[in-house]
Design a protein around this motif. Structure first.
Motif, PDB file in Angstrom:
ATOM      1  N   ASP A  33      55.347  29.383  36.187  1.00  0.00           N
ATOM      2  CA  ASP A  33      54.174  29.144  37.035  1.00  0.00           C
ATOM      3  C   ASP A  33      53.962  30.428  37.836  1.00  0.00           C
ATOM      4  O   ASP A  33      54.564  30.620  38.886  1.00  0.00           O
ATOM      5  CB  ASP A  33      54.443  27.943  37.958  1.00  0.00           C
ATOM      6  CG  ASP A  33      53.170  27.495  38.680  1.00  0.00           C
ATOM      7  OD1 ASP A  33      52.130  28.169  38.536  1.00  0.00           O
ATOM      8  OD2 ASP A  33      53.234  26.468  39.386  1.00  0.00           O
ATOM      9  N   ALA A  34      53.137  31.306  37.273  1.00  0.00           N
ATOM     10  CA  ALA A  34      53.002  32.635  37.868  1.00  0.00           C
ATOM     11  C   ALA A  34      51.551  32.914  38.263  1.00  0.00           C
ATOM     12  O   ALA A  34      50.642  32.633  37.491  1.00  0.00           O
ATOM     13  CB  ALA A  34      53.469  33.692  36.868  1.00  0.00           C
ATOM     14  N   PRO A  35      51.364  33.470  39.448  1.00  0.00           N
ATOM     15  CA  PRO A  35      49.998  33.839  39.863  1.00  0.00           C
ATOM     16  C   PRO A  35      49.530  35.036  39.037  1.00  0.00           C
ATOM     17  O   PRO A  35      50.305  35.950  38.766  1.00  0.00           O
ATOM     18  CB  PRO A  35      50.187  34.239  41.333  1.00  0.00           C
ATOM     19  CG  PRO A  35      51.610  34.656  41.435  1.00  0.00           C
ATOM     20  CD  PRO A  35      52.374  33.862  40.424  1.00  0.00           C
ATOM     21  N   MET A  36      48.263  34.987  38.621  1.00  0.00           N
ATOM     22  CA  MET A  36      47.737  36.076  37.778  1.00  0.00           C
ATOM     23  C   MET A  36      46.501  36.703  38.408  1.00  0.00           C
ATOM     24  O   MET A  36      45.532  36.989  37.728  1.00  0.00           O
ATOM     25  CB  MET A  36      47.386  35.525  36.388  1.00  0.00           C
ATOM     26  CG  MET A  36      48.544  34.952  35.621  1.00  0.00           C
ATOM     27  SD  MET A  36      49.663  36.213  34.994  1.00  0.00           S
ATOM     28  CE  MET A  36      48.690  36.864  33.663  1.00  0.00           C
ATOM     29  N   GLY A  37      46.530  36.829  39.706  1.00  0.00           N
ATOM     30  CA  GLY A  37      45.360  37.393  40.383  1.00  0.00           C
ATOM     31  C   GLY A  37      44.449  36.293  40.875  1.00  0.00           C
ATOM     32  O   GLY A  37      44.742  35.109  40.666  1.00  0.00           O
ATOM     33  N   ALA A  40      43.467  32.818  39.057  1.00  0.00           N
ATOM     34  CA  ALA A  40      44.113  32.702  37.746  1.00  0.00           C
ATOM     35  C   ALA A  40      45.598  32.390  37.911  1.00  0.00           C
ATOM     36  O   ALA A  40      46.248  32.854  38.850  1.00  0.00           O
ATOM     37  CB  ALA A  40      43.934  33.984  36.957  1.00  0.00           C
ATOM     38  N   TRP A  42      49.214  31.454  35.402  1.00  0.00           N
ATOM     39  CA  TRP A  42      49.855  31.250  34.097  1.00  0.00           C
ATOM     40  C   TRP A  42      50.837  30.098  34.255  1.00  0.00           C
ATOM     41  O   TRP A  42      51.863  30.230  34.924  1.00  0.00           O
ATOM     42  CB  TRP A  42      50.575  32.527  33.663  1.00  0.00           C
ATOM     43  CG  TRP A  42      51.215  32.410  32.317  1.00  0.00           C
ATOM     44  CD1 TRP A  42      52.527  32.173  32.067  1.00  0.00           C
ATOM     45  CD2 TRP A  42      50.573  32.528  31.057  1.00  0.00           C
ATOM     46  NE1 TRP A  42      52.743  32.127  30.715  1.00  0.00           N
ATOM     47  CE2 TRP A  42      51.552  32.341  30.068  1.00  0.00           C
ATOM     48  CE3 TRP A  42      49.254  32.767  30.652  1.00  0.00           C
ATOM     49  CZ2 TRP A  42      51.271  32.392  28.719  1.00  0.00           C
ATOM     50  CZ3 TRP A  42      48.974  32.809  29.297  1.00  0.00           C
ATOM     51  CH2 TRP A  42      49.971  32.628  28.347  1.00  0.00           C
ATOM     52  N   MET A  64      40.101  35.380  31.336  1.00  0.00           N
ATOM     53  CA  MET A  64      41.068  35.859  30.362  1.00  0.00           C
ATOM     54  C   MET A  64      40.695  35.526  28.908  1.00  0.00           C
ATOM     55  O   MET A  64      40.808  36.352  28.026  1.00  0.00           O
ATOM     56  CB  MET A  64      42.439  35.264  30.695  1.00  0.00           C
ATOM     57  CG  MET A  64      43.573  36.021  30.091  1.00  0.00           C
ATOM     58  SD  MET A  64      45.066  35.868  31.059  1.00  0.00           S
ATOM     59  CE  MET A  64      45.870  34.494  30.332  1.00  0.00           C
TER      60      MET A  64
END
Lengths: 138, 153
Positions: A33-37, A40, A42, A64
């Motif tokens: 569970d990663a922030p992508m900006g 967004a 992931w 994306m």
């Protein structure tokens, strides 16, 4: 040589709601569970017995993957239940059906005997549907 | 403990379901017992009480539970506690707090069992998870397959 499937995608309308559905109702584990900006994220989950198969809960939004128009079209298609994104397996269909029903999961078809065995169909919080069956000894 | 929940009779199941899948009422009772463990794992659970309240003899209850979930009720309770402990160890919560909040009464039995299952001590597991989260926040693209990284960039 292709050796394994590592990632699979389920397109969802809202990642927070999908998180609740797949983790708190289906019992999947959060893998990443990663922030992508801005706006967004992931988010991947794994079925309890498949810790190495990441299912990407991909938000349908411009960016994306999608441009603006395809994102709108895709949202409508998902919402209308167009896509069946896979077949899940459980140890005991009737017990799993009873448990998921008690957790508010909507079934399009309860466990039913078909010529190929017992099967149920459920819908996720976005509108994607899935087959649910028991492991078959082949 | 809300044991009265298990006192409910299961007369409301539909006849159609019974015809389609025999003994559906048995499933409902076992599923209720499983959900009870899911919701009360942090408390002192007496599995004898659960089988009584589910109107089963202890032997019959254990046999059916194991048939459906592949684990005895006690093994399943331990599994749930370990999974919850793993979730809590992804935070910086003290190990002792994690141990007691998932229903263990002794640090040594918790640590021993945790290590036997995960091959790491709780504190090794916690360190690994905290580092992974830090990395995820700092270098998120490292966790994303290449094709999506290209799409993103």
């Amino acid at each position: 040589m292709v050796t394994k499937l590592s990632h699979s995608i389920i397109y969802v309308l809202n990642q927070d709601s999908a998180y609740d559905f797949y983790v708190n109702r289906l019992g999947f584990k959060v893998h990443t569970d990663a922030p992508m900006g801005p706006g967004a994220r992931w988010l991947t989950v794994t079925p309890p017995d498949q810790p190495n198969l990441e299912i990407i809960l991909m938000a349908i939004q411009e960016g994306m993957i999608f441009k603006e128009d395809p994102a709108k079209q895709m949202k409508e298609l998902v919402k209308n239940g167009t896509f069946g994104f896979g077949a899940f397996e459980c140890n005991d269909l009737m017990a799993t059906y009873e448990e998921l029903k008690s957790k508010g999961v909507v079934f399009k078809k309860p466990p039913t005997k078909e010529f190929y065995g017992y099967e149920a169909l459920f819908v996720d919080d976005s509108g994607n549907w899935f087959s649910l069956g028991e492991k078959k000894e082949v | 403990m809300k044991m009265e929940k298990f006192g409910q009779t299961f007369k409301s199941f539909k006849m159609k379901e019974t015809e389609r899948y025999p003994k559906v009422y048995l499933y409902k009772r076992i599923v209720q017992a499983k959900l009870f463990i899911d919701n009360h794992y942090a408390e002192k659970i007496d599995l004898n009480n659960i089988s009584d309240e589910a109107y089963f003899s202890k032997f019959h209850f254990i046999r059916l539970f194991k048939k459906i979930y592949g684990k005895s009720p006690h093994q399943y309770l331990t599994y749930v506690r370990m999974e919850k402990a793993k979730d809590l160890l992804k935070t910086d919560a003290p190990i002792t707090d994690v141990c007691f909040s998932v229903g263990f009464e002794s640090i040594s039995s918790f640590t021993g069992l945790f290590k036997r299952i995960t091959h790491k001590t709780p504190s090794q597991y916690q360190q690994h998870e905290l580092l992974r989260q830090e990395e995820m926040a700092t270098y998120p693209l490292k966790f994303v397959p290449n094709c999506f990284v290209e799409a993103k960039s």
